[in-house]
Design a protein around this motif. Structure first.
Motif, PDB file in Angstrom:
ATOM      1  N   ASP A 147       0.904  -1.149   0.000  1.00 51.18           N
ATOM      2  CA  ASP A 147       0.000   0.000   0.000  1.00 51.18           C
ATOM      3  C   ASP A 147       0.945   1.202   0.000  1.00 51.18           C
ATOM      4  OD1 ASP A 147      -1.886   1.959   0.325  1.00 51.18           O
ATOM      5  OD2 ASP A 147      -2.618   1.266   2.276  1.00 51.18           O
ATOM      6  N   THR A 148       1.092   1.844  -1.150  1.00 53.32           N
ATOM      7  CA  THR A 148       2.218   2.736  -1.416  1.00 53.32           C
ATOM      8  C   THR A 148       2.479   3.789  -0.338  1.00 53.32           C
ATOM      9  OG1 THR A 148       2.222   2.341  -3.786  1.00 53.32           O
ATOM     10  CG2 THR A 148       3.085   4.456  -3.055  1.00 53.32           C
ATOM     11  N   PRO A 149       1.471   4.538   0.147  1.00 51.48           N
ATOM     12  CA  PRO A 149       1.790   5.588   1.119  1.00 51.48           C
ATOM     13  C   PRO A 149       2.392   5.085   2.433  1.00 51.48           C
ATOM     14  CG  PRO A 149      -0.347   6.002   0.126  1.00 51.48           C
ATOM     15  CD  PRO A 149       0.065   4.621  -0.279  1.00 51.48           C
ATOM     16  N   THR A 150       2.252   3.794   2.747  1.00 53.51           N
ATOM     17  CA  THR A 150       2.854   3.264   3.969  1.00 53.51           C
ATOM     18  C   THR A 150       4.372   3.172   3.871  1.00 53.51           C
ATOM     19  OG1 THR A 150       2.764   0.934   3.289  1.00 53.51           O
ATOM     20  CG2 THR A 150       0.790   1.853   4.360  1.00 53.51           C
ATOM     21  N   ARG A 151       4.901   3.235   2.636  1.00 56.65           N
ATOM     22  CA  ARG A 151       6.337   3.079   2.366  1.00 56.65           C
ATOM     23  C   ARG A 151       6.858   1.713   2.801  1.00 56.65           C
ATOM     24  NH1 ARG A 151       8.316   8.825   1.642  1.00 56.65           N
ATOM     25  NH2 ARG A 151      10.210   7.817   0.911  1.00 56.65           N
ATOM     26  N   ARG A 152       5.988   0.695   2.765  1.00 51.87           N
ATOM     27  CA  ARG A 152       6.378  -0.640   3.217  1.00 51.87           C
ATOM     28  C   ARG A 152       6.077  -1.697   2.164  1.00 51.87           C
ATOM     29  NH1 ARG A 152       2.840   0.294   7.771  1.00 51.87           N
ATOM     30  NH2 ARG A 152       1.648  -1.510   7.009  1.00 51.87           N
ATOM     31  N   ILE A 153       6.828  -2.792   2.232  1.00 52.12           N
ATOM     32  CA  ILE A 153       6.414  -4.074   1.680  1.00 52.12           C
ATOM     33  C   ILE A 153       6.012  -4.924   2.873  1.00 52.12           C
ATOM     34  CG2 ILE A 153       7.051  -6.111   0.352  1.00 52.12           C
ATOM     35  CD1 ILE A 153       9.272  -4.448  -0.949  1.00 52.12           C
ATOM     36  N   ASP A 154       4.750  -5.348   2.901  1.00 53.03           N
ATOM     37  CA  ASP A 154       4.256  -6.200   3.980  1.00 53.03           C
ATOM     38  C   ASP A 154       4.212  -7.647   3.522  1.00 53.03           C
ATOM     39  OD1 ASP A 154       3.936  -3.989   5.612  1.00 53.03           O
ATOM     40  OD2 ASP A 154       1.795  -3.779   5.196  1.00 53.03           O
ATOM     41  N   VAL A 155       4.238  -8.546   4.482  1.00 53.78           N
ATOM     42  CA  VAL A 155       4.181  -9.971   4.179  1.00 53.78           C
ATOM     43  C   VAL A 155       3.054 -10.604   4.990  1.00 53.78           C
ATOM     44  CG1 VAL A 155       5.980 -10.502   5.906  1.00 53.78           C
ATOM     45  CG2 VAL A 155       5.520 -12.116   4.047  1.00 53.78           C
ATOM     46  N   PHE A 156       2.366 -11.559   4.366  1.00 55.23           N
ATOM     47  CA  PHE A 156       1.264 -12.290   4.989  1.00 55.23           C
ATOM     48  C   PHE A 156       1.562 -13.787   4.904  1.00 55.23           C
ATOM     49  CE2 PHE A 156      -0.424  -8.369   3.422  1.00 55.23           C
ATOM     50  CZ  PHE A 156      -1.548  -8.038   4.152  1.00 55.23           C
ATOM     51  N   ASP A 157       0.978 -14.536   5.807  1.00 56.18           N
ATOM     52  CA  ASP A 157       0.936 -15.989   5.677  1.00 56.18           C
ATOM     53  C   ASP A 157      -0.293 -16.356   4.844  1.00 56.18           C
ATOM     54  OD1 ASP A 157       3.160 -16.436   7.420  1.00 56.18           O
ATOM     55  OD2 ASP A 157       1.819 -16.049   9.112  1.00 56.18           O
ATOM     56  N   VAL A 158      -0.133 -17.300   3.935  1.00 52.18           N
ATOM     57  CA  VAL A 158      -1.238 -17.742   3.088  1.00 52.18           C
ATOM     58  C   VAL A 158      -1.766 -19.069   3.614  1.00 52.18           C
ATOM     59  CG1 VAL A 158      -1.923 -18.461   0.777  1.00 52.18           C
ATOM     60  CG2 VAL A 158      -0.326 -16.559   1.064  1.00 52.18           C
ATOM     61  N   GLU A 159      -3.071 -19.094   3.891  1.00 48.74           N
ATOM     62  CA  GLU A 159      -3.746 -20.325   4.305  1.00 48.74           C
ATOM     63  C   GLU A 159      -4.970 -20.490   3.423  1.00 48.74           C
ATOM     64  OE1 GLU A 159      -4.608 -20.458   8.443  1.00 48.74           O
ATOM     65  OE2 GLU A 159      -2.521 -20.136   9.055  1.00 48.74           O
ATOM     66  N   GLY A 160      -4.892 -21.385   2.464  1.00 48.74           N
ATOM     67  CA  GLY A 160      -5.989 -21.571   1.524  1.00 48.74           C
ATOM     68  C   GLY A 160      -6.223 -20.309   0.725  1.00 48.74           C
ATOM     69  N   GLU A 161      -7.436 -19.756   0.836  1.00 51.35           N
ATOM     70  CA  GLU A 161      -7.783 -18.557   0.092  1.00 51.35           C
ATOM     71  C   GLU A 161      -7.561 -17.281   0.904  1.00 51.35           C
ATOM     72  OE1 GLU A 161     -11.830 -19.187  -0.947  1.00 51.35           O
ATOM     73  OE2 GLU A 161     -11.380 -20.837  -2.353  1.00 51.35           O
ATOM     74  N   ARG A 162      -6.964 -17.409   2.082  1.00 51.75           N
ATOM     75  CA  ARG A 162      -6.820 -16.280   2.981  1.00 51.75           C
ATOM     76  C   ARG A 162      -5.367 -15.852   3.134  1.00 51.75           C
ATOM     77  NH1 ARG A 162      -9.355 -17.743   8.519  1.00 51.75           N
ATOM     78  NH2 ARG A 162      -8.014 -19.576   8.240  1.00 51.75           N
ATOM     79  N   ALA A 163      -5.177 -14.549   3.397  1.00 51.64           N
ATOM     80  CA  ALA A 163      -3.871 -13.984   3.732  1.00 51.64           C
ATOM     81  C   ALA A 163      -3.967 -13.457   5.155  1.00 51.64           C
ATOM     82  CB  ALA A 163      -3.504 -12.880   2.760  1.00 51.64           C
TER      83      ALA A 163
END
Length: 284
Positions: free
Chosen positions: A161-177
C-alpha cells in the motif's frame, strides 16, 4: 553494492504505464497505460506490438487460461475472450474510485486492488476475485493498492500500500492472507514502493516511484541489488522473455510537467537479471 542499469525495450509515451505481465502462451509481454485506457503487448522476438483501447481506465490486464484477458477496470473486473469480445465478471462502480494493480495467485484467482483518484487515505481495497466471479475483500481501507506477489512455495504473500512506504508480508492459508507484518520499510528520500515481482530465488523486486530505481530484497528483507533507471517514476516490473531471464519495467510520465526525462512512459528492460517464476493465468 554496485548499481546496475536498465535499457530501453519499447519507446512509448505512456501517461501511467503499469502492470507488466509475461504471457507465456503467446510469448509476449502485456502491460497497461492506466490513464490512457490502453492495453499494450510486445513480442521481444519479433518486435511486434499491439495497442488496444478500453472503454474505462484499466489498472491491470492478465492472461486467462482459455485465452483472452482479465482486466481490472474503473467499474469492476472485465473479461476479454480470445476474440476480444468483452463481458463483465464483476460490476461494482464507485464514484471517484478505479482499479489499480492486480496479480493472479497460484490457485488462478485474481487479487485486484482499487484506489481513489484523489488517493484519499483508506479509499481503496484489495479483493480476491474467484474464477466464477465470487468476490472476497482481503483488505479494506487501503490508500493506493499496488504490488502483490507470492513466494515460490506459495506460503507467503507480499503486498504494497504505497503511502505506507512498506512491503508487507502475509501468511497464506488456503484462500486467505493472514498475520500481516512489515518486511521492508523504504527510507525517506528513496521514493515510494509501487509494483513488485518475486523471483525464483524468493527475492522481491520493487519499483520505487519518484526513486528512479528498482530494488531487490531477500525474503528476509535484506537489500541486495539496486538497478538505477533513467526515469523518475518506474511503476512495476516482471520477468519475461526466453527462460524468464529478462526483467521488464513499466514507467510513467504523469505529474512530471512538460519536460520529463526522455524515456518516461517507455518500457525498460534489465537483460539477464535473474530467474523469474512462471506465471499463472486467471482460471476464469
Amino acid at each position: 553494492m554496485s548499481a546496475e542499469n536498465a535499457g530501453l525495450a519499447v519507446r512509448e509515451r505512456a501517461a501511467l504505464g503499469e502492470g507488466p505481465t509475461w504471457d507465456a502462451a503467446a510469448g509476449r509481454l502485456i502491460w497497461v497505460d492506466i490513464l490512457s485506457a490502453r492495453i499494450h503487448t510486445y513480442d521481444p522476438v519479433s518486435g511486434n506490438r499491439t495497442v488496444m483501447a478500453t472503454e474505462q481506465h484499466v489498472g491491470a490486464a492478465k492472461p486467462r487460461a482459455g485465452g483472452g484477458l482479465v482486466v481490472n477496470l474503473q467499474g469492476g473486473i472485465g473479461l476479454y475472450d480470445a476474440d476480444l469480445a468483452f463481458s463483465w465478471l464483476v460490476r461494482d462502480p464507485a464514484a471517484g474510485r478505479r482499479g489499480n494493480d492486480a496479480a493472479v495467485a497460484p490457485d488462478g484467482a485474481l487479487w485486484a486492488g482499487t484506489m481513489r483518484y484523489d488517493e484519499a487515505p483508506g479509499g481503496g481495497n484489495l479483493r480476491r476475485v474467484a474464477p466464477d466471479g465470487v468476490v472476497t475483500e482481503v483488505l479494506g481501507e487501503v490508500s493506493v493498492s499496488n504490488g502483490t506477489g507470492w513466494s515460490p512455495d506459495g506460503r507467503l504473500m507480499y503486498y504494497v500500500d504505497t503511502p505506507t512506504r512498506r512491503i508487507d508480508v502475509f501468511d497464506v492459508e488456503g484462500e486467505r492472507a493472514l498475520n500481516r507484518r512489515p518486511l521492508v520499510r523504504i527510507e525517506d528520500g528513496a521514493g515510494f514502493p509501487d509494483g513488485l515481482t518475486v523471483d525464483a530465488g524468493g527475492g522481491i523486486w520493487v519499483a520505487l516511484w519518484d526513486g528512479a530505481a528498482l530494488r531487490r530484497y531477500t525474503s528476509e528483507g535484506v537489500l541486495d541489488r539496486v538497478v538505477e533507471l533513467p526515469v523518475r517514476r518506474p511503476t512495476a516490473c516482471a520477468f519475461g522473455g526466453a527462460g524468464l531471464r529478462d526483467l521488464y519495467i513499466t514507467t510513467a510520465r504523469v505529474g512530471l510537467g512538460s519536460s520529463p526525462p526522455p524515456l518516461s512512459g517507455s518500457l525498460l528492460v534489465l537483460r539477464d537479471a535473474g530467474q523469474g517464476l512462471p506465471g499463472t493465468p486467471f482460471a476464469g
